[in-house]
Design an enzyme around this catalytic site. Structure first.
Site, PDB file in Angstrom:
ATOM      1  N   ASP A 173      -3.372  -3.902   6.035  1.00  0.00           N
ATOM      2  CA  ASP A 173      -2.875  -4.099   4.672  1.00  0.00           C
ATOM      3  C   ASP A 173      -2.268  -2.825   4.102  1.00  0.00           C
ATOM      4  O   ASP A 173      -2.598  -1.715   4.531  1.00  0.00           O
ATOM      5  CB  ASP A 173      -4.008  -4.567   3.757  1.00  0.00           C
ATOM      6  N   LYS A 174      -1.427  -3.001   3.110  1.00  0.00           N
ATOM      7  CA  LYS A 174      -0.782  -1.868   2.437  1.00  0.00           C
ATOM      8  C   LYS A 174      -1.807  -0.841   1.979  1.00  0.00           C
ATOM      9  O   LYS A 174      -1.634   0.365   2.198  1.00  0.00           O
ATOM     10  CB  LYS A 174       0.025  -2.370   1.236  1.00  0.00           C
TER      11      LYS A 174
END
Length: 307
Positions: free
Chosen positions: A143-144
């Site tokens: 994920d970011k």
């Protein structure tokens, strides 16, 4: 529109996914893909299963090989960008990077620049083309707002070999996570299926109709109100550790989607992909990498220890 103008996606149906309609299955693979859009692509014969065209009501069988070819956004061209990267390992076939928190892995609506792919295209020049123009070389994602290790394929041969190891659960991946609360035991396993949250399609959840998901964890350190865990993925579902920790009542600190939102001054969830191991897809050599906690998580631990 010719197939040469389309961006290919490939999927292999695993055990436990048999019997699901293909339009529903594909709509769950990527955020932003609706069932109506998938049904349109099926009518336009952009989807094949084992090389044959199918309809939206086709029921999947284990081992089915799905190919989806969608038109790339013609106005979009992914540009190389001189963004600093922490390269852990690199050879002619692959590169292992330590992704910083806050960096998106590949371009998508709302994030067409500043991604890991933009940086890699500048650094490597050539990446595997198997996942098309938006996701070249991308074998797996984090994920970011998660930091840590990723392996990216520079050649198609490496890409296919790494994908096979992921499918066979032969790739070693462990994360360090700071979660809320304490555990009555030092070791544990969460074996609970994950799928789209029926109440919020932008989230994942533990649902009976979901795909098998298994997370093993061990306690590394207990703090007054929190615990540092090492989590090892047996499967690799979207947001798996975040969903599983929330499900058992120990959400990850700072997780805005599945947690309490308390981040104690740190941006994003306290989750770090610390170790990565696999067999080199070309040479067969066993490779193992480990990176320490980033500075923001170290500072978080210092704050939590003094609470």
């Amino acid at each position: 529109m010719t197939h040469e103008q389309m961006e290919p996606y490939f999927f292999l149906v695993e055990e436990g996914e048999e019997g699901e309609r293909i339009d529903r299955y594909l709509a769950e693979q990527e955020e932003g893909w609706s069932r109506s859009q998938i049904q349109t692509w099926l009518k336009e014969e952009r989807v094949t299963v084992n090389g044959a065209k199918v309809k939206a009501n086709y029921r999947l069988s284990g081992g089915d090989q799905i190919s989806l070819q969608i038109p790339p956004p013609t106005e979009l061209q992914v540009e190389p960008e001189a963004i600093p990267l922490e390269i852990i390992y690199e050879d002619r076939d692959l590169v292992v990077v330590n992704k910083p928190r806050g960096m998106v892995v590949h371009p998508a609506p709302g994030n067409f620049s500043g991604t890991l792919v933009n940086a890699l295209l500048y650094h490597c020049k050539d990446l595997s083309g198997i996942n098309g123009i938006l996701r070249p070389g991308i074998v797996h994602r984090i994920d970011k707002e998660t930091s840590g290790l990723l392996v990216v394929a520079k050649s198609d041969r490496a890409h296919l070999g790494l994908m096979a190891q992921l499918k066979e659960h032969a790739m070693e991946r462990s994360y360090l996570a700071v979660v809320n609360g304490h555990f009555p035991h030092r070791l544990g396993t969460v074996d609970a299926p994950i799928g789209r949250d029926p109440k919020d399609r932008k989230k994942m959840a533990v649902v009976l109709s979901g795909k098998r998901a298994v997370t093993h964890f061990s306690v590394l350190e207990e703090m007054p109100k929190h615990t540092l865990l090492r989590c090892r993925l047996e499967t690799g579902r979207t947001h798996q550790i975040r969903v599983h920790m929330s499900y058992i009542g120990h959400p990850i600190v700072g997780d805005p989607k599945y947690g309490k939102g308390e981040n104690y001054g740190m941006e994003g969830q306290a989750l770090h992909a610390a170790t990565l191991g696999f067999n080199h897809p070309v040479t067969g050599k066993s490779l193992h990498f480990e990176v320490p906690l980033p500075e923001d998580m170290e500072k978080l631990l210092e704050r939590l220890r003094s609470m």
